[in-house]
Design an enzyme around this catalytic site. Structure first.
Site, short mmCIF file in Angstrom:
data_model
loop_
_atom_site.label_atom_id
_atom_site.label_comp_id
_atom_site.label_asym_id
_atom_site.label_seq_id
_atom_site.Cartn_x
_atom_site.Cartn_y
_atom_site.Cartn_z
N SER A 61 0.79 -1.23 0.00
CA SER A 61 0.00 0.00 0.00
C SER A 61 0.82 1.28 0.00
O SER A 61 0.29 2.35 -0.28
CB SER A 61 -0.95 0.02 1.21
OG SER A 61 -0.22 0.22 2.40
N LYS A 105 0.92 4.64 6.74
CA LYS A 105 0.27 5.49 5.72
C LYS A 105 0.86 6.90 5.79
O LYS A 105 1.64 7.22 6.67
CB LYS A 105 -1.25 5.59 5.95
CG LYS A 105 -1.98 4.26 6.04
CD LYS A 105 -2.01 3.50 4.73
CE LYS A 105 -2.63 2.12 4.94
NZ LYS A 105 -2.43 1.24 3.80
#
Length: 197
Positions: A61, A105
């Protein structure tokens, strides 16, 4: 008689001197032991719990910034002294009830801001966000978080590989208490070692 008294005096002085040396030796050993105990506690408890922590990336990701199996160093001090900034790469616990699961993230939206994702663009308070972290155009804009106003301790986070990332488009904003720290360094693989921007 005087000679005997002098000998006794010298003997007492020697005895006192020996006692001082013995006490000094014991104090030196105790100080050294205390130092090593502190060092062990500092290295194995204080550092990993309050200063630095090692994490390993799982999944894709955050590509191309981070890759699967990259080993990272996260620091925890700066968020004790200040707040996360836009574009910081952070480690956080997405589901507070599962204490062992962590995501990595990038911070996009800050507390109090309105974040909108439209036509592959990100708008902060109605203004286009200038950034080039996304690996490719977003196919999934993430309903129902297309347009969200963040609370006073909430952050909007995205993976850099946005078409393969479970982030605030899916799980919603994250709270400050969920943030474990800021990623500062990749230590493995050696060829990619360096500071994370």
């Amino acid at each position: 008689m005087k000679e005997q008294e002098n000998m006794q005096e010298e003997s007492k002085e020697e005895s006192v001197e020996e006692e001082k040396k013995e006490k000094s030796k014991v104090w030196s050993i105790a100080s050294e032991a205390a130092f090593y105990i502190f060092l062990v506690v500092f290295c194995f408890y204080i550092v990993p719990n309050y200063i630095f922590h090692k994490n390993t990336v799982e999944g894709h990701s955050m590509e191309p910034t981070l890759y699967e199996a990259d080993q990272l160093i996260t620091e925890k001090v700066s968020y004790e002294l200040g707040k996360p900034k836009r574009f910081d790469v952070i480690i956080f616990n997405p589901f507070e009830e599962i204490e062992t699961e962590f995501y990595v993230k990038r911070v996009i939206g800050l507390p109090g801001e309105t974040v909108k994702v439209q036509d592959d663009n990100i708008y902060i308070n109605g203004e286009l966000l200038e950034e080039d972290y996304g690996k490719e155009p977003m196919l999934d804009r993430g309903d129902p978080y297309l347009d969200v106003t963040l609370g006073e301790d909430e952050y909007f986070v995205l993976g850099d590989n946005r078409n393969y990332s479970s982030d605030s488009r899916e799980i919603g904003p994250i709270h400050e208490r969920q943030i474990e720290g800021k990623v500062i360094l990749r230590i493995w693989p050696f060829k990619s070692m360096g500071v994370i921007h």
